[in-house]
Scaffold this active site. Structure first.
Site, PDB file in Angstrom:
ATOM      1  CG  HIS A  67      -1.924  -1.031   1.290  1.00 44.48           C
ATOM      2  ND1 HIS A  67      -2.849  -1.222   0.295  1.00 44.48           N
ATOM      3  CD2 HIS A  67      -2.175  -1.989   2.223  1.00 44.48           C
ATOM      4  CE1 HIS A  67      -3.625  -2.257   0.606  1.00 44.48           C
ATOM      5  NE2 HIS A  67      -3.231  -2.741   1.762  1.00 44.48           N
ATOM      6  CG  HIS A 111      -6.588  -5.350   2.226  1.00 43.05           C
ATOM      7  ND1 HIS A 111      -5.923  -6.121   3.166  1.00 43.05           N
ATOM      8  CD2 HIS A 111      -7.802  -5.070   2.738  1.00 43.05           C
ATOM      9  CE1 HIS A 111      -6.711  -6.280   4.227  1.00 43.05           C
ATOM     10  NE2 HIS A 111      -7.859  -5.659   3.994  1.00 43.05           N
TER      11      HIS A 111
END
Ligand SMILES: [Zn+2]
Length: 363
Positions: free
Chosen positions: A135, A175
């Site tokens: 991320h 994710h």
């Protein structure tokens, strides 16, 4: 070459960067116990006595190297807050006094795992590093990630080892790797394929028609799945990944290895057991053997079930060692969740249709 699996791990990952939260909140799950319990499990099963396993240390890297993937201002900010000893760095990222050094070490871990594979010093590798990276953005930490371990490693290899070949990244974290994808969105030499949990009601990022840009068009591929998928649904994405990998012919496959689709994970909402990771690793190894002489590196991303993590890692390792994996008894649960297969098949058809514009193999 005889099979040699490199495992990058370091005691620091098992003790440092402890979250400053006593109660279970989101940020508290990215903690040293994740690696500590894997290390203890390895001792219990005498893993290091297996002659095919090579224990590797993270590569020592200069701080300046991080500038290949991050801005000077951001690097200095992480360093400054670490010196101070606490702070919150963007969305869901905590800082302690050892965050900077550990995050730098995690980048060194990813580099070591990948470099050893491309130099053929090991056949495959696994980097058990933290904090995770997919991320993290050029100018910002995000979602428990500080530095983007995989992006940093790729830029390092290009600059320092003059490695200029095509790479495929397969991101199986629960994710979407919204940081990682941005580095390579218009880069034809890096294919990014992500399977991730997706909110189909609210909509989300990591949508099927985010396909890349410019020369990289068609080379960012998202396979979003609904919450609650089980072992029966997980591997459907391989029907698309496999022909694309064969057409793309990368020189190396990197797996962004997140285990947070595991049923006991406190953050992800899926219902996989370690069997899914075992089967995935078996399949991706076969694909790597077909397209890139088996060159395959697994880099740990998320995965926060302290019970499940050692088994998920063992499940991957068993496939790499080509030995039978014994699923732990506690995983043998009959989930009452309704089947998600129909939804997953629908996504597959829609995605296939979009990708036909870019991949002959799907025509
Ligand atoms: Zn995750």
């Amino acid at each position: 070459m005889d099979q040699k699996i490199g495992i990058v791990i370091d005691e620091d990952f098992a003790v440092k960067n402890y979250p400053p939260y006593q109660h279970p909140i989101f940020l508290s799950y990215e903690n040293p116990l994740r690696i500590k319990l894997i290390l203890e499990y390895f001792e219990k099963v005498n893993l290091w006595e297996d002659k095919r396993i090579i224990r590797l240390e993270p590569k020592l890297i200069e701080e300046g190297l991080l500038k290949l993937a991050h801005s000077k201002y951001y690097i200095d900010t992480v360093k400054r807050l670490s010196k101070f000893g606490s702070g919150i760095l963007g969305e869901e990222v905590f800082i302690t006094n050892d965050t900077f050094s550990l995050a730098k070490k995690a980048v060194g871990g990813a580099i070591e795992a990948i470099e050893k594979v491309i130099k053929k010093e090991v056949t495959q590798s696994i980097a058990l590093i933290r904090p995770p990276g997919h991320h993290a953005l050029r100018e910002k930490g995000s979602g428990l990630c500080i530095f983007n371990n995989i992006a940093n490693a790729i830029f390092y290899l290009r600059k320092n080892v003059q490695y200029d070949k095509k790479i495929a990244i397969v991101d199986i974290d629960d994710h979407f790797g919204d940081g990682l994808v941005q580095y390579f969105y218009d880069d034809p030499d890096v294919l990014y394929f992500s399977i991730h949990e997706f909110d189909f009601i609210e909509n989300d990022i990591g949508f099927i028609n985010e396909l890349g840009d410019g020369q990289g068009i068609g080379k960012s591929i998202n396979f979003p799945v609904p919450a609650g998928i089980t072992d029966n649904d997980f591997l459907v994405f391989l029907d698309i990944l496999e022909p694309i990998l064969k057409e793309y012919e990368p020189d190396l496959i990197i797996v962004a290895m997140g285990f947070d689709m595991y049923f006991d994970d406190p953050i992800g909402n899926c219902l996989l057991t370690s069997i899914s990771y075992n089967k995935f690793a078996e399949k991706i190894l076969t694909m790597a053997e077909e397209v890139c002489e088996g060159k395959l590196a697994f880099i740990l991303e998320g995965g926060y079930s302290l019970i499940g993590l050692p088994f998920c890692v063992q499940a991957v390792l068993s496939s790499l060692l080509k030995k039978k994996y014994e699923q732990p008894l506690f995983e043998k649960i009959n989930f009452s969740s309704e089947s998600k297969m129909e939804e997953v098949q629908q996504i597959k058809s829609k995605l296939e249709k979009l990708l036909r514009n870019y991949w002959n193999t799907l025509k």
